[in-house]
Design an enzyme around this catalytic site. Structure first.
Site, PDB file in Angstrom:
ATOM      1  N   SER A  31       0.798  -1.226  -0.323  1.00 54.13           N
ATOM      2  CA  SER A  31      -0.040  -0.009  -0.501  1.00 54.13           C
ATOM      3  C   SER A  31       0.691   0.622   0.205  1.00 54.13           C
ATOM      4  O   SER A  31       2.105   1.831  -0.885  1.00 54.13           O
ATOM      5  CB  SER A  31      -1.230   0.440   1.276  1.00 54.13           C
ATOM      6  OG  SER A  31      -1.760   1.350   1.423  1.00 54.13           O
TER       7      SER A  31
ATOM      8  N   ASP B 198     -10.153  -4.078  -6.301  1.00 54.11           N
ATOM      9  CA  ASP B 198      -8.965  -3.263  -5.117  1.00 54.11           C
ATOM     10  C   ASP B 198     -10.198  -2.335  -4.987  1.00 54.11           C
ATOM     11  O   ASP B 198     -10.370  -1.271  -5.135  1.00 54.11           O
ATOM     12  CB  ASP B 198      -7.747  -2.829  -4.840  1.00 54.11           C
ATOM     13  CG  ASP B 198      -6.893  -1.857  -3.855  1.00 54.11           C
ATOM     14  OD1 ASP B 198      -7.973  -1.534  -2.885  1.00 54.11           O
ATOM     15  OD2 ASP B 198      -5.995  -1.895  -3.544  1.00 54.11           O
TER      16      ASP B 198
ATOM     17  N   HIS C  21      -7.773  -4.859  -1.308  1.00 53.46           N
ATOM     18  CA  HIS C  21      -6.936  -4.249  -1.455  1.00 53.46           C
ATOM     19  C   HIS C  21      -5.887  -4.921  -0.223  1.00 53.46           C
ATOM     20  O   HIS C  21      -5.641  -5.048   1.019  1.00 53.46           O
ATOM     21  CB  HIS C  21      -6.875  -2.907  -0.251  1.00 53.46           C
ATOM     22  CG  HIS C  21      -5.736  -1.471  -0.109  1.00 53.46           C
ATOM     23  ND1 HIS C  21      -5.281  -1.610  -0.909  1.00 53.46           N
ATOM     24  CD2 HIS C  21      -5.181  -1.061   0.598  1.00 53.46           C
ATOM     25  CE1 HIS C  21      -4.574  -0.317  -0.816  1.00 53.46           C
ATOM     26  NE2 HIS C  21      -4.136  -0.808   0.470  1.00 53.46           N
TER      27      HIS C  21
END
Length: 339
Positions: A153, A280, A307
């Site tokens: 991320s 995502d 995600h």
């Protein structure tokens, strides 16, 4: 060695839901269900502080492998926003690589984990120089080679930006892999506010406010925010942080400051892989589809995974562990063959 690819990840229903994947990825339920092997990297880990340059100190954890005469190399892992060296996905990946004979370094960004008291100034996403400097310190203090870097991320975004600088500053990084990295921060912020379900923004805001409270407690003499600012939503609090605690003149200038969108990664000289999922709900897949990448950067878009989830089944282990390990091992094996 056969590399895994995003197209090969096909979880059973209902793990085909990007929302379920995302919610499970950081859930306490998942942490409880994980096998003991998924936390092996914590056993024997050495808590350390590394040099971020200019008096900045960053905390981390180093674990030496014990199964080979010499390590395959040094794996460095970056967590996501408001994660830490002890986030589930970091522990799983670190433990998997440790079992393959890698030494592991897990780095906390400023104000993550329990490091709020190390530096008075606040964390923000454009503090790349201190992370690059820390990588140089890590490379010098733990000499196993090759060095491979993986980030998740926001940590994936940091990993890609750091990799664009390591050649210039002489850090011997061999490979970088980013899982669901933030590409266009402005687009990602808009997605969290306008497109993603409300509970994602609520989750991140709860964690961010908790972190800011820990920072305030560590430095009670410094007022970081007014209460009215802390009560704002993501965009408002981010803008207040930018105007109070950075040299950027606007929120958009700050967001552009850590973007890797468009052709920005053309300067990335080492081999790299970007893994993301089409479902995502936090980072739009369109950000990835618009990238202009050099030949040494592989973009791998899976159909499923959410995600930073990629959870295989109800055992709660992640496909990314093997995905990262096969690529890291291929880098180490190629280096050994050429050496």
């Amino acid at each position: 060695m056969n590399l895994l690819h995003g197209k090969d990840f096909r979880p059973p229903w209902p793990l085909t839901s990007g929302h379920i994947q995302t919610m499970l990825s950081s859930s306490g339920v998942r942490r409880m269900l994980l096998p003991r092997a998924a936390t092996a990297v914590q056993r024997g880990a050495e808590a350390v502080v590394v040099d971020g340059g200019g008096g900045v100190r960053l905390s981390g954890a180093y674990t030496a492998q014990q199964i080979r005469p010499q390590p395959r190399g040094l794996a460095v892992l970056f967590h996501g926003w408001e994660g830490s060296v002890d986030s589930t996905y970091v522990l799983q990946t670190g433990s998997r690589l440790l079992a393959d004979g890698w030494d592991i370094f897990r780095l906390n960004f400023r104000d993550h984990g329990d490091s709020h008291g190390l530096n008075e100034a606040l964390f923000h996403s454009c503090r790349i120089d201190e992370v690059v400097h820390a990588l140089g310190d890590i490379a010098q203090r733990w000499p196993a080679r090759p060095i491979a870097l993986a980030g998740f991320s926001l940590g994936g975004n940091f990993a890609l930006r750091a990799a664009m600088q390591t050649s210039r500053v002489g850090i011997p990084l061999s490979y970088v892999l980013a899982v669901c990295p933030i590409i266009d921060p402005g687009e990602g912020l808009f997605s969290l506010e306008e497109t993603a379900p409300w509970f994602y923004q609520a989750y991140f805001m709860r964690k961010w406010r908790h972190s800011l409270q820990a920072k305030q407690k560590a430095f009670p003499q410094h007022q970081y925010f007014e209460m009215s600012e802390l009560n704002q939503h993501l965009r408002g609090l981010t803008e207040a942080m930018v105007l109070r605690h950075t040299d950027f003149q606007s929120l958009q200038q700050y967001l552009d400051g850590y973007s890797v969108a468009g052709d920005i990664m053309q300067s990335l000289q080492i081999p790299a892989t970007i893994l993301t999922a089409r479902d995502d709900p936090v980072i739009p897949v369109s950000s990835f589809e618009k990238l202009e990448l050099p030949p040494n950067v592989e973009l791998d878009i899976a159909s499923y995974g959410g995600h930073c989830g990629f959870i295989r089944d109800w055992g709660m282990t992640s496909y990314t562990d093997d995905y990262i390990a096969t690529r890291f091992n291929a880098v180490a094996d190629a280096g050994a063959a050429s050496g």
